[in-house]
Every structure is written in C-alpha cells, then in structure tokens.
Scaffold this motif. Structure first.
Motif, short mmCIF file in Angstrom:
data_model
loop_
_atom_site.label_atom_id
_atom_site.label_comp_id
_atom_site.label_asym_id
_atom_site.label_seq_id
_atom_site.Cartn_x
_atom_site.Cartn_y
_atom_site.Cartn_z
N GLY A 40 23.89 50.42 3.24
CA GLY A 40 22.78 50.28 4.18
C GLY A 40 21.43 50.13 3.50
N LEU A 41 21.41 49.76 2.23
CA LEU A 41 20.15 49.62 1.52
C LEU A 41 19.40 48.34 1.89
N LEU A 42 20.16 47.31 2.29
CA LEU A 42 19.54 46.02 2.57
C LEU A 42 20.11 45.44 3.85
N PRO A 43 19.28 45.33 4.89
CA PRO A 43 19.75 44.74 6.15
C PRO A 43 20.12 43.26 5.94
N PHE A 44 21.00 42.75 6.79
CA PHE A 44 21.44 41.37 6.65
C PHE A 44 21.85 40.81 8.00
N SER A 45 22.03 39.51 8.03
CA SER A 45 22.54 38.82 9.20
C SER A 45 23.73 37.99 8.74
N ARG A 46 24.81 38.00 9.52
CA ARG A 46 26.01 37.24 9.16
C ARG A 46 26.28 36.23 10.27
N ILE A 47 26.38 34.97 9.88
CA ILE A 47 26.71 33.91 10.81
C ILE A 47 27.90 33.15 10.25
N LYS A 48 29.03 33.26 10.95
CA LYS A 48 30.27 32.60 10.53
C LYS A 48 30.58 32.86 9.06
N GLY A 49 30.44 34.09 8.63
CA GLY A 49 30.79 34.48 7.27
C GLY A 49 29.70 34.27 6.23
N LYS A 50 28.63 33.58 6.57
CA LYS A 50 27.53 33.38 5.62
C LYS A 50 26.48 34.45 5.86
N LEU A 51 26.01 35.04 4.77
CA LEU A 51 25.07 36.15 4.85
C LEU A 51 23.65 35.70 4.53
N TYR A 52 22.71 36.25 5.30
CA TYR A 52 21.30 35.95 5.12
C TYR A 52 20.52 37.25 5.07
N TYR A 53 19.44 37.23 4.30
CA TYR A 53 18.60 38.41 4.11
C TYR A 53 17.15 37.99 4.29
N ARG A 54 16.33 38.93 4.73
CA ARG A 54 14.90 38.67 4.82
C ARG A 54 14.27 39.00 3.47
N LYS A 55 13.45 38.09 2.99
CA LYS A 55 12.73 38.36 1.75
C LYS A 55 11.87 39.61 1.90
N SER A 56 11.29 39.79 3.08
CA SER A 56 10.44 40.96 3.31
C SER A 56 11.23 42.26 3.16
N ASP A 57 12.52 42.26 3.55
CA ASP A 57 13.36 43.46 3.37
C ASP A 57 13.66 43.69 1.89
N ILE A 58 13.84 42.61 1.14
CA ILE A 58 14.09 42.74 -0.30
C ILE A 58 12.86 43.31 -0.99
N PHE A 59 11.67 42.79 -0.64
CA PHE A 59 10.44 43.30 -1.24
C PHE A 59 10.22 44.77 -0.86
N LEU A 60 10.57 45.14 0.36
CA LEU A 60 10.44 46.53 0.79
C LEU A 60 11.37 47.43 -0.03
#
Length: 90
Positions: A40-60
């Motif tokens: 749970g360190l980095l939130p993400f979104s999964r669409i049909k098996g592909k994962l996406y992350y917000r750059k703002s969450d990575i910087f946080l």
C-alpha cells in the motif's frame, strides 16, 4: 453516453505514468514495484491488466521518505540494512 471533453484536463493526463516508466525512472525492478503496491505504499490504477501510477503519488512517496538531515542519526548505509558493521562497530 455523452462525449467527454478532455482538452481542459491535460494536466491530469500528464500526471499518469505506466509501470514500465516508473521502474525505469526510479531504477527499481517490477518486483519492487509490486511489493510497494502490495504494502500500500503506492496507489495505482489497473485497466485490463495494465498498471498506471500518478507521478504526484510517486513524488509524495519520495518526499515522505526523504532524509535530508543526515546528522540526526537516521541514516543507515546499505551494509547496516544487510546486517553489516556500522561506524560505531569499526
């Protein structure tokens, strides 16, 4: 369903990055990124098996784990983390 005008939300689109780009930019493995998701360190979104992350969450995440004051004694070398000797044992 009505069409959605996304032209006004360009800044939101530029905030998203895929898993491969996260690993490349942060110099981490896919397994490390998976561990961060599981923990749970980095939130993400999964669409049909592909994962996406917000750059703002990575910087946080980077900001929350930033150790800018090495004099506090919070710094541990990689050897310390692996059970090696620290400076006081030398």
């Amino acid at each position: 369903m009505k069409g959605v005008d996304l032209t006004d939300r360009q800044d939101e689109w530029s905030d998203w990055i895929d898993a491969q780009d996260v690993c490349t930019n942060m110099h981490i493995s896919q397994r490390t990124l998976q561990t961060w998701r599981i923990e749970g360190l980095l939130p993400f979104s999964r669409i049909k098996g592909k994962l996406y992350y917000r750059k703002s969450d990575i910087f946080l995440l980077l900001k929350e784990n930033y150790n800018g004051d090495l004099r506090r004694g919070d710094y541990e070398s990689e050897d310390d983390e692996k059970g090696g000797m620290n400076a006081s044992e030398m």
